[in-house]
Scaffold this motif. Sequence first.
Motif, PDB file in Angstrom:
ATOM      1  N   THR A 152       1.019  -1.369   0.217  1.00 53.12           N
ATOM      2  CA  THR A 152       0.169   0.066  -0.007  1.00 53.12           C
ATOM      3  C   THR A 152       0.722   1.104   0.429  1.00 53.12           C
ATOM      4  O   THR A 152       2.201   1.797   1.306  1.00 53.12           O
ATOM      5  CB  THR A 152      -0.745   0.421   1.181  1.00 53.12           C
ATOM      6  N   VAL A 153       0.221   2.245  -0.515  1.00 55.41           N
ATOM      7  CA  VAL A 153       1.042   3.597  -0.716  1.00 55.41           C
ATOM      8  C   VAL A 153       0.640   4.211   0.227  1.00 55.41           C
ATOM      9  O   VAL A 153      -0.116   4.599   0.767  1.00 55.41           O
ATOM     10  CB  VAL A 153       0.643   4.496  -2.126  1.00 55.41           C
ATOM     11  N   ALA A 154       1.699   5.317   1.267  1.00 54.48           N
ATOM     12  CA  ALA A 154       1.433   5.461   2.320  1.00 54.48           C
ATOM     13  C   ALA A 154       0.906   6.932   2.274  1.00 54.48           C
ATOM     14  O   ALA A 154       0.504   7.604   1.436  1.00 54.48           O
ATOM     15  CB  ALA A 154       2.471   6.195   3.295  1.00 54.48           C
ATOM     16  N   SER A 155      -0.424   7.640   3.307  1.00 58.67           N
ATOM     17  CA  SER A 155      -1.294   8.545   2.893  1.00 58.67           C
ATOM     18  C   SER A 155      -0.685   9.753   3.051  1.00 58.67           C
ATOM     19  O   SER A 155      -1.510  10.248   2.337  1.00 58.67           O
ATOM     20  CB  SER A 155      -2.403   8.113   4.660  1.00 58.67           C
ATOM     21  N   ASP A 156       1.049   9.837   3.067  1.00 63.30           N
ATOM     22  CA  ASP A 156       1.103  10.925   2.649  1.00 63.30           C
ATOM     23  C   ASP A 156       2.097  10.892   2.116  1.00 63.30           C
ATOM     24  O   ASP A 156       3.007  11.801   1.011  1.00 63.30           O
ATOM     25  CB  ASP A 156       2.609  11.350   4.178  1.00 63.30           C
ATOM     26  N   SER A 157       2.648   9.946   0.779  1.00 65.16           N
ATOM     27  CA  SER A 157       2.145   9.323  -0.838  1.00 65.16           C
ATOM     28  C   SER A 157       4.168   9.383  -0.279  1.00 65.16           C
ATOM     29  O   SER A 157       5.008   9.283  -1.885  1.00 65.16           O
ATOM     30  CB  SER A 157       2.552  10.314  -1.748  1.00 65.16           C
ATOM     31  N   LYS A 158       4.897   9.677   0.572  1.00 61.88           N
ATOM     32  CA  LYS A 158       5.947   9.367   0.658  1.00 61.88           C
ATOM     33  C   LYS A 158       6.795   8.697   0.538  1.00 61.88           C
ATOM     34  O   LYS A 158       8.439   8.097   0.220  1.00 61.88           O
ATOM     35  CB  LYS A 158       6.885  10.380   2.147  1.00 61.88           C
ATOM     36  N   THR A 159       5.859   6.674   0.597  1.00 60.04           N
ATOM     37  CA  THR A 159       6.949   5.683   1.207  1.00 60.04           C
ATOM     38  C   THR A 159       5.598   4.416   0.801  1.00 60.04           C
ATOM     39  O   THR A 159       4.697   5.408   0.210  1.00 60.04           O
ATOM     40  CB  THR A 159       7.411   5.641   2.195  1.00 60.04           C
ATOM     41  N   ALA A 160       6.390   3.380   0.306  1.00 57.59           N
ATOM     42  CA  ALA A 160       4.705   2.463   0.022  1.00 57.59           C
ATOM     43  C   ALA A 160       5.506   1.406   1.046  1.00 57.59           C
ATOM     44  O   ALA A 160       6.028   1.334   1.290  1.00 57.59           O
ATOM     45  CB  ALA A 160       5.146   1.892  -1.487  1.00 57.59           C
ATOM     46  N   SER A 161       4.364   0.437   1.719  1.00 62.16           N
ATOM     47  CA  SER A 161       4.630  -0.319   2.741  1.00 62.16           C
ATOM     48  C   SER A 161       4.536  -1.991   1.218  1.00 62.16           C
ATOM     49  O   SER A 161       3.305  -1.836   1.056  1.00 62.16           O
ATOM     50  CB  SER A 161       3.489  -0.329   3.480  1.00 62.16           C
ATOM     51  N   ILE A 162       5.713  -2.395   1.760  1.00 62.11           N
ATOM     52  CA  ILE A 162       5.490  -3.664   1.274  1.00 62.11           C
ATOM     53  C   ILE A 162       4.866  -4.930   2.302  1.00 62.11           C
ATOM     54  O   ILE A 162       5.951  -5.487   2.457  1.00 62.11           O
ATOM     55  CB  ILE A 162       7.151  -4.176   0.324  1.00 62.11           C
ATOM     56  N   THR A 163       3.940  -5.339   1.754  1.00 59.08           N
ATOM     57  CA  THR A 163       3.461  -6.100   3.293  1.00 59.08           C
ATOM     58  C   THR A 163       2.648  -7.941   3.161  1.00 59.08           C
ATOM     59  O   THR A 163       3.151  -8.100   4.019  1.00 59.08           O
ATOM     60  CB  THR A 163       1.339  -5.810   3.102  1.00 59.08           C
ATOM     61  N   ASN A 164       3.537  -8.020   1.516  1.00 63.49           N
ATOM     62  CA  ASN A 164       3.581  -9.467   1.339  1.00 63.49           C
ATOM     63  C   ASN A 164       4.398  -9.586   0.212  1.00 63.49           C
ATOM     64  O   ASN A 164       4.575  -8.362  -0.556  1.00 63.49           O
ATOM     65  CB  ASN A 164       2.090 -10.224   0.730  1.00 63.49           C
ATOM     66  N   ALA A 165       4.914 -10.376   0.187  1.00 60.89           N
ATOM     67  CA  ALA A 165       6.427 -11.435  -0.839  1.00 60.89           C
ATOM     68  C   ALA A 165       5.885 -12.343  -1.120  1.00 60.89           C
ATOM     69  O   ALA A 165       6.391 -13.138   0.236  1.00 60.89           O
ATOM     70  CB  ALA A 165       7.717 -10.459  -0.481  1.00 60.89           C
ATOM     71  N   THR A 166       5.809 -12.755  -2.426  1.00 62.64           N
ATOM     72  CA  THR A 166       5.490 -14.747  -1.602  1.00 62.64           C
ATOM     73  C   THR A 166       6.252 -14.946  -3.462  1.00 62.64           C
ATOM     74  O   THR A 166       6.460 -14.535  -4.538  1.00 62.64           O
ATOM     75  CB  THR A 166       3.827 -14.503  -3.599  1.00 62.64           C
ATOM     76  N   VAL A 167       7.100 -16.155  -3.098  1.00 65.31           N
ATOM     77  CA  VAL A 167       8.171 -16.820  -4.048  1.00 65.31           C
ATOM     78  C   VAL A 167       7.886 -17.470  -4.035  1.00 65.31           C
ATOM     79  O   VAL A 167       7.598 -18.330  -3.682  1.00 65.31           O
ATOM     80  CB  VAL A 167       9.528 -16.854  -3.572  1.00 65.31           C
ATOM     81  N   SER A 168       8.262 -17.948  -5.586  1.00 70.94           N
ATOM     82  CA  SER A 168       7.545 -19.518  -6.423  1.00 70.94           C
ATOM     83  C   SER A 168       8.603 -19.149  -7.455  1.00 70.94           C
ATOM     84  O   SER A 168       9.529 -19.053  -7.960  1.00 70.94           O
ATOM     85  CB  SER A 168       6.514 -18.729  -6.720  1.00 70.94           C
ATOM     86  N   GLY A 169       8.448 -20.678  -8.535  1.00 68.83           N
ATOM     87  CA  GLY A 169       9.258 -20.924  -9.342  1.00 68.83           C
ATOM     88  C   GLY A 169       9.671 -23.172  -9.920  1.00 68.83           C
ATOM     89  O   GLY A 169       8.736 -23.453  -8.977  1.00 68.83           O
ATOM     90  N   SER A 170      10.502 -22.980 -10.585  1.00 67.18           N
ATOM     91  CA  SER A 170       9.798 -24.876 -11.032  1.00 67.18           C
ATOM     92  C   SER A 170      11.537 -25.470 -10.336  1.00 67.18           C
ATOM     93  O   SER A 170      11.596 -26.322 -10.051  1.00 67.18           O
ATOM     94  CB  SER A 170      10.970 -24.646 -12.583  1.00 67.18           C
ATOM     95  N   ASN A 171      12.330 -24.403 -10.267  1.00 67.08           N
ATOM     96  CA  ASN A 171      14.090 -24.516  -9.418  1.00 67.08           C
ATOM     97  C   ASN A 171      12.938 -25.268  -7.996  1.00 67.08           C
ATOM     98  O   ASN A 171      12.393 -23.819  -7.113  1.00 67.08           O
ATOM     99  CB  ASN A 171      14.237 -24.156  -9.348  1.00 67.08           C
ATOM    100  N   PHE A 172      12.608 -26.228  -7.119  1.00 66.51           N
ATOM    101  CA  PHE A 172      12.532 -26.387  -5.593  1.00 66.51           C
ATOM    102  C   PHE A 172      12.652 -25.722  -4.721  1.00 66.51           C
ATOM    103  O   PHE A 172      12.396 -25.302  -3.586  1.00 66.51           O
ATOM    104  CB  PHE A 172      13.457 -27.990  -5.437  1.00 66.51           C
ATOM    105  N   LEU A 173      14.860 -24.700  -4.893  1.00 64.40           N
ATOM    106  CA  LEU A 173      14.251 -23.623  -4.025  1.00 64.40           C
ATOM    107  C   LEU A 173      13.938 -22.732  -3.909  1.00 64.40           C
ATOM    108  O   LEU A 173      13.715 -22.300  -2.399  1.00 64.40           O
ATOM    109  CB  LEU A 173      15.911 -23.311  -4.367  1.00 64.40           C
ATOM    110  N   CYS A 174      12.742 -22.574  -4.472  1.00 63.73           N
ATOM    111  CA  CYS A 174      12.065 -21.865  -4.752  1.00 63.73           C
ATOM    112  C   CYS A 174      10.988 -21.485  -4.030  1.00 63.73           C
ATOM    113  O   CYS A 174      10.222 -20.336  -3.754  1.00 63.73           O
ATOM    114  CB  CYS A 174      11.886 -21.128  -5.672  1.00 63.73           C
ATOM    115  N   GLY A 175      10.629 -22.574  -3.695  1.00 65.94           N
ATOM    116  CA  GLY A 175       9.894 -22.671  -2.439  1.00 65.94           C
ATOM    117  C   GLY A 175      10.088 -22.770  -0.754  1.00 65.94           C
ATOM    118  O   GLY A 175       9.197 -22.770  -0.319  1.00 65.94           O
ATOM    119  N   ILE A 176      11.308 -22.058  -0.548  1.00 66.14           N
ATOM    120  CA  ILE A 176      11.762 -22.688   0.878  1.00 66.14           C
ATOM    121  C   ILE A 176      11.752 -20.746   1.319  1.00 66.14           C
ATOM    122  O   ILE A 176      11.832 -20.657   2.616  1.00 66.14           O
ATOM    123  CB  ILE A 176      13.243 -23.157   0.576  1.00 66.14           C
ATOM    124  N   PRO A 177      12.397 -20.260   0.455  1.00 66.22           N
ATOM    125  CA  PRO A 177      11.898 -18.668   1.304  1.00 66.22           C
ATOM    126  C   PRO A 177      11.396 -18.336   2.231  1.00 66.22           C
ATOM    127  O   PRO A 177      10.037 -18.456   1.739  1.00 66.22           O
ATOM    128  CB  PRO A 177      12.751 -17.842   0.292  1.00 66.22           C
TER     129      PRO A 177
END
Length: 163
Positions: A64-89
Amino acid sequence: MKGIKTLASFTAIAVCLGAASMVNAATITSPAAGSTFSAPGTITVSSPASGNIPVQCNITFSGTVASDSKTASITNATVSGSNFLCGIPVMQNLPWTLTPTSTTTATVSGVSFKILSNCGTANVLTNYAGGALTLSTTPQSVGTCKITQLSVSPNPTFVITNP
């Protein structure tokens, strides 16, 4: 008395410089303040779990972009992929804060994740151009892990201005 005048002068200069830097702070003008965004793309990370060999995965940030527009908050990060290591982080220390430092650069603060073991925490420096957020230098260390490539495209596209 002279010491008090000198202190007052330095204080006045510091206040003026601080006010000037606040006036020139970069802001996110789109998406609008309070709006949500998604940023899908790819990331390449090397870690002790991969024998320090770079592994490319898909990643999607959302937030979400902050109410003052000076920052954005990254609240979720999802990693995926064909390499089995992509499911570990496991992403840690969310939310992370994206702070534009100019119309073409930003810092993502508090980035932390683990790949079998805790990598560490770092601030990641990025470039922003053509609608894509990329690393400004490579590799960037996050403790024992290294991000060697990042390319995500915020949707809606970020517009960053420097008033």
